[in-house]
Motif scaffolding. Sequence first.
Motif, PDB file in Angstrom:
ATOM      1  N   ILE A  44      31.489   3.968  48.547  1.00  0.00           N
ATOM      2  CA  ILE A  44      32.814   4.146  47.797  1.00  0.00           C
ATOM      3  C   ILE A  44      32.635   6.086  48.779  1.00  0.00           C
ATOM      4  N   LEU A  45      31.312   6.855  48.220  1.00  0.00           N
ATOM      5  CA  LEU A  45      31.690   8.273  48.576  1.00  0.00           C
ATOM      6  C   LEU A  45      31.475   8.112  49.375  1.00  0.00           C
ATOM      7  N   ALA A  46      31.132   7.837  50.618  1.00  0.00           N
ATOM      8  CA  ALA A  46      30.892   7.874  51.907  1.00  0.00           C
ATOM      9  C   ALA A  46      32.497   8.082  52.468  1.00  0.00           C
ATOM     10  N   ALA A  47      32.608   6.693  52.436  1.00  0.00           N
ATOM     11  CA  ALA A  47      34.572   6.551  53.108  1.00  0.00           C
ATOM     12  C   ALA A  47      34.972   7.797  52.039  1.00  0.00           C
ATOM     13  N   ALA A  48      35.443   7.581  50.504  1.00  0.00           N
ATOM     14  CA  ALA A  48      35.826   9.304  50.905  1.00  0.00           C
ATOM     15  C   ALA A  48      35.687  10.413  50.548  1.00  0.00           C
ATOM     16  N   VAL A  49      34.741  10.898  51.602  1.00  0.00           N
ATOM     17  CA  VAL A  49      33.910  12.232  52.132  1.00  0.00           C
ATOM     18  C   VAL A  49      34.851  12.249  53.118  1.00  0.00           C
ATOM     19  N   GLU A  50      35.052  11.019  53.914  1.00  0.00           N
ATOM     20  CA  GLU A  50      35.118  11.267  55.051  1.00  0.00           C
ATOM     21  C   GLU A  50      36.781  11.424  55.163  1.00  0.00           C
ATOM     22  N   LEU A  51      37.490  10.811  54.627  1.00  0.00           N
ATOM     23  CA  LEU A  51      38.800  10.788  54.128  1.00  0.00           C
ATOM     24  C   LEU A  51      39.197  12.977  53.837  1.00  0.00           C
ATOM     25  N   GLN A  52      38.403  12.546  52.473  1.00  0.00           N
ATOM     26  CA  GLN A  52      39.079  14.316  52.083  1.00  0.00           C
ATOM     27  C   GLN A  52      38.267  15.071  52.391  1.00  0.00           C
ATOM     28  N   GLY A  53      36.823  15.344  53.077  1.00  0.00           N
ATOM     29  CA  GLY A  53      36.552  16.142  53.377  1.00  0.00           C
ATOM     30  C   GLY A  53      35.432  17.032  52.717  1.00  0.00           C
ATOM     31  N   LEU A  54      35.146  18.404  52.870  1.00  0.00           N
ATOM     32  CA  LEU A  54      33.717  19.117  52.746  1.00  0.00           C
ATOM     33  C   LEU A  54      34.420  19.660  51.645  1.00  0.00           C
ATOM     34  N   PRO A  55      35.482  20.382  51.182  1.00  0.00           N
ATOM     35  CA  PRO A  55      36.225  20.917  50.151  1.00  0.00           C
ATOM     36  C   PRO A  55      36.276  20.292  48.899  1.00  0.00           C
ATOM     37  N   TRP A  56      36.027  18.743  49.402  1.00  0.00           N
ATOM     38  CA  TRP A  56      36.316  18.068  48.316  1.00  0.00           C
ATOM     39  C   TRP A  56      34.597  17.453  47.511  1.00  0.00           C
ATOM     40  N   ILE A  57      34.025  17.199  48.403  1.00  0.00           N
ATOM     41  CA  ILE A  57      32.859  17.939  47.782  1.00  0.00           C
ATOM     42  C   ILE A  57      32.249  18.082  46.848  1.00  0.00           C
ATOM     43  N   LEU A  58      32.693  20.005  47.414  1.00  0.00           N
ATOM     44  CA  LEU A  58      32.346  20.945  47.173  1.00  0.00           C
ATOM     45  C   LEU A  58      33.686  20.900  45.463  1.00  0.00           C
ATOM     46  N   ASP A  59      34.190  20.404  45.133  1.00  0.00           N
ATOM     47  CA  ASP A  59      34.640  20.817  44.207  1.00  0.00           C
ATOM     48  C   ASP A  59      34.345  19.691  42.852  1.00  0.00           C
ATOM     49  N   LEU A  60      33.805  18.488  43.135  1.00  0.00           N
ATOM     50  CA  LEU A  60      33.564  17.239  42.759  1.00  0.00           C
ATOM     51  C   LEU A  60      31.708  17.770  42.232  1.00  0.00           C
ATOM     52  N   PHE A  61      30.870  17.792  42.763  1.00  0.00           N
ATOM     53  CA  PHE A  61      29.422  18.615  42.269  1.00  0.00           C
ATOM     54  C   PHE A  61      29.906  19.944  43.123  1.00  0.00           C
ATOM     55  N   PRO A  62      29.669  21.307  42.175  1.00  0.00           N
ATOM     56  CA  PRO A  62      29.638  22.604  42.200  1.00  0.00           C
ATOM     57  C   PRO A  62      27.865  22.034  42.534  1.00  0.00           C
ATOM     58  N   GLY A  63      27.278  23.658  43.509  1.00  0.00           N
ATOM     59  CA  GLY A  63      26.804  23.723  43.895  1.00  0.00           C
ATOM     60  C   GLY A  63      25.442  23.248  44.356  1.00  0.00           C
ATOM     61  N   LEU A  64      25.810  21.861  44.590  1.00  0.00           N
ATOM     62  CA  LEU A  64      25.675  20.608  46.020  1.00  0.00           C
ATOM     63  C   LEU A  64      24.762  21.241  46.683  1.00  0.00           C
ATOM     64  N   SER A  65      26.065  22.341  47.618  1.00  0.00           N
ATOM     65  CA  SER A  65      25.504  22.711  48.775  1.00  0.00           C
ATOM     66  C   SER A  65      24.799  23.431  48.631  1.00  0.00           C
TER      67      SER A  65
END
Length: 185
Positions: free
Chosen positions: A73-94
């Motif tokens: 589900i996470l991989a599919a959501a990332v594919e649809l939403q892109g990197l900015p969404w992930i960095l909002d969801l997981f602050p500091g991940l990068s």
Amino acid sequence: MKIKKLSDYVRQLQKYVDLWWYSPLISAIALADNFFLVIPTDGILISSSMLRQKSWVKFAFATAIGSTIGALILAAAVELQGLPWILDLFPGLSESKTWVYTNKFFDKYGLIVVGAISFTPFMQQPAVVLAGLANTPLEKLAPVLLIARLIKYLIMSYVGSHAPRLLAKMWGIEGELKDAGIKIE
């Protein structure tokens, strides 16, 4: 007002270890762990296996399936939403060590990295995020995640149910055990 520790919630959860819905519940918890990084999935699995030794295989399968579905589900959501969404969801991940390590090797080794990270005590989310960003087909990602997680959770569950003293020697799970309220002497 007293604030409960995570281990208090885990202890409360484990009162239900003998009920039929406990395995689906830990599967759902493992799924949610892909989005809420504070859930001690490994500790819950190990302590559950310690409490109900005959169910160690069932608990390992439930946790592996939930973790795999959550990762997909996470991989599919990332594919649809892109990197900015992930960095909002997981602050500091990068900036995390796992992200940096995974990012370097993902370009070279792709699914091998996803499988290797999923097998280890490291967070699998950075590898799954990179797989999503790389548009890795879910039908290729699913078996890699499931096999790696199943092997990892079968080992952890077996050790928890048959040789809990070995847990003190397992690298990388000390925090999870503490969060689950497990003390190994």
